[in-house]
Design a protein around this motif. Structure first.
Motif, PDB file in Angstrom:
ATOM      1  N   ASN A  67       0.832  -1.201   0.000  1.00 46.05           N
ATOM      2  CA  ASN A  67       0.000   0.000   0.000  1.00 46.05           C
ATOM      3  C   ASN A  67       0.871   1.258   0.000  1.00 46.05           C
ATOM      4  N   GLU A  87      -3.025  -2.610   4.515  1.00 43.78           N
ATOM      5  CA  GLU A  87      -3.990  -2.526   3.421  1.00 43.78           C
ATOM      6  C   GLU A  87      -5.267  -1.822   3.873  1.00 43.78           C
ATOM      7  N   SER A 129      -7.009  -0.066  -1.283  1.00 45.81           N
ATOM      8  CA  SER A 129      -5.746  -0.588  -1.812  1.00 45.81           C
ATOM      9  C   SER A 129      -5.939  -1.988  -2.378  1.00 45.81           C
ATOM     10  N   LEU A 164      -6.155   5.504   1.007  1.00 42.49           N
ATOM     11  CA  LEU A 164      -5.070   4.584   1.343  1.00 42.49           C
ATOM     12  C   LEU A 164      -4.474   4.814   2.728  1.00 42.49           C
TER      13      LEU A 164
END
Length: 449
Positions: A104, A169, A173, A225
């Motif tokens: 990520n 994550e 992502s 993210l």
């Protein structure tokens, strides 16, 4: 609208169609095949069962002793493969068998940098009309998840890397479609605005608009993210149950401390089968990159046998190999196997379908679509027979996510491998210093894995 003016061309007639239907109906074999294809996957009918079951999944030389990663609903395979390459050394340094870098984190900065790269390309081409082939290509290919080896190196060199726990994550992502759609819309709108400002000669307005667009991209990425760490406290327990407290580290410090290879020592070998691009030459693709001012994507064009030999030798030396391929053809995904003869579609349909590798590239039938890691090879009397592949599609297919590639598939569908420059012959090392052939942005060698 342009009409077809070829006087030899004829339209399909009702009589022709009636004859085709009649001939099809009169063939009992075709009728049975129609019944079968209506109810069963065509792959199940075309597969060579004997070949599929005969392909052994064991190899004489195997590196991996870890679990596979999972890119889920994203196109980050090139970053997963690159970070999986780095983690082989990091696991040894940390004495942790199961370790992952944050994919990520790497994707966050790739997308931020690539947005800036896209805006620069739009301004560079602002004197061309929107329907110019290059401008049209740029607007159609704004911000995908895919990438190339050198692009991964650019991100690691500038931003370092962090363990997965430092930037885990998120939903986006692992499922990038909606985020990407929003970013592409934003950047296309930005392209329209920047082109208008450039045409008006408004340099100050152009600079303000570009800064605002990057701010908006940053905001969207951070919402989706998370916020990437500039430093983090690194503590862990190794597999011997020893606790380590390493203190605060920056991502650059973490990458330098826990990886064992110098990324600048590696080169991407590519098999461009087209005769006008001679072996032993270097290639690059215009407008292919992510970090402005970083080294461009560079390929060294070699025969596939050369690339294969260097990949084999690297694995024999205990080093996994990043590679890019056209992943879909002749693949049994559930079984996790590839063989160039696995499916006989031509025999099933009664139509000639074969194209050689060069023709597939020239006519749009094949390109780099996926990147993975070679972690094993089977060698018998000096000849490679098959390869073990670490994929990033989770552990539900193949051998808990590891695939087996027949050597003939490597020849046909592998396009690039990354090896240390010290494996190159003196002639190939010298070729790296030559001026590369610059391919247009839409060239097949510009495909993103």
């Amino acid at each position: 609208m342009t009409a077809i003016t070829d006087t030899t061309a004829t339209s399909l007639t009702a009589g022709q169609l009636a004859d085709l239907h009649k001939a099809f109906a009169a063939d009992p074999v075709l009728k049975r095949m129609q019944n079968a294809i209506a109810r069963v996957s065509v792959d199940e009918l075309a597969v060579d069962h004997q070949l599929a079951t005969a392909l052994s999944t064991t190899v004489s030389n195997r590196i991996d002793d870890w679990k596979v990663t999972n890119q889920k609903k994203s196109g980050r395979c090139w970053l997963f493969a690159a970070l999986n390459l780095l983690r082989a050394g990091a696991k040894a340094e940390l004495d942790i068998k199961e370790f992952e870098f944050s994919q990520n984190y790497a994707m966050y900065f790739d997308k931020l940098e690539r947005a800036n790269y896209f805006l620069a390309s739009i301004l560079e081409t602002a004197d061309r009309p929107e329907d110019d082939r290059l401008v049209s290509y740029l607007l159609q290919n704004v911000l995908s998840d895919g990438g190339q080896w050198d692009m991964a190196v650019n991100i690691f060199a500038k931003y370092g890397a962090v363990p997965k726990a430092a930037m885990p994550e998120t939903e986006s992502s692992s499922n990038t479609n909606r985020m990407n759609a929003v970013l592409c819309l934003l950047l296309r709108r930005g392209a329209k605005e920047l082109r208008a400002l450039r045409h008006a000669g408004d340099t100050a307005g152009e600079e303000r608009a570009r800064a605002r667009i990057i701010t908006e991209v940053h905001r969207i990425l951070t919402l989706h993210l998370g916020t990437p760490p500039t430093s983090f406290e690194w503590e862990y327990t190794d597999d011997k149950k020893v606790f380590h407290r390493e203190g605060d580290l920056t991502p650059q410090e973490f990458l330098a401390r826990y990886t064992t290879i110098n990324l600048q020592d590696y080169v991407c070998l590519v098999d461009d089968p087209r005769a006008e691009h001679p072996k032993g030459s270097t290639l690059t693709v215009e407008h292919l990159g992510n970090v402005l001012g970083a080294a461009p994507v560079l390929y060294l064009n070699v025969d596939i046998a050369v690339a294969k030999a260097m990949a084999r030798d690297a694995i024999l030396d205990g080093q996994p190999v990043w590679f890019g391929c056209d992943v879909g053809p002749q693949m049994a995904r559930k079984d996790g196997i590839w063989d160039a003869r696995l499916y006989d579609y031509a025999g099933l349909y009664g139509a000639e379908l074969a194209l050689d590798k060069e023709s597939r590239v020239r006519f749009g039938a094949s390109a780099m679509t996926h990147a993975m890691l070679l972690t094993g090879v089977d060698v018998l009397e000096g000849r490679t027979r098959r390869w073990r592949v670490e994929n990033s599609w989770g552990d539900e297919s193949g051998d808990q996510g590891f695939y087996t590639m027949a050597d003939n598939w490597f020849d046909e569908y592998v396009f690039e491998v990354v090896v240390n420059k010290n494996r190159l012959s003196p002639e190939l090392r010298q070729a790296l210093d030559a001026e590369p052939v610059v391919l247009p942005a839409w060239d097949p060698m510009g495909a993103l894995a």
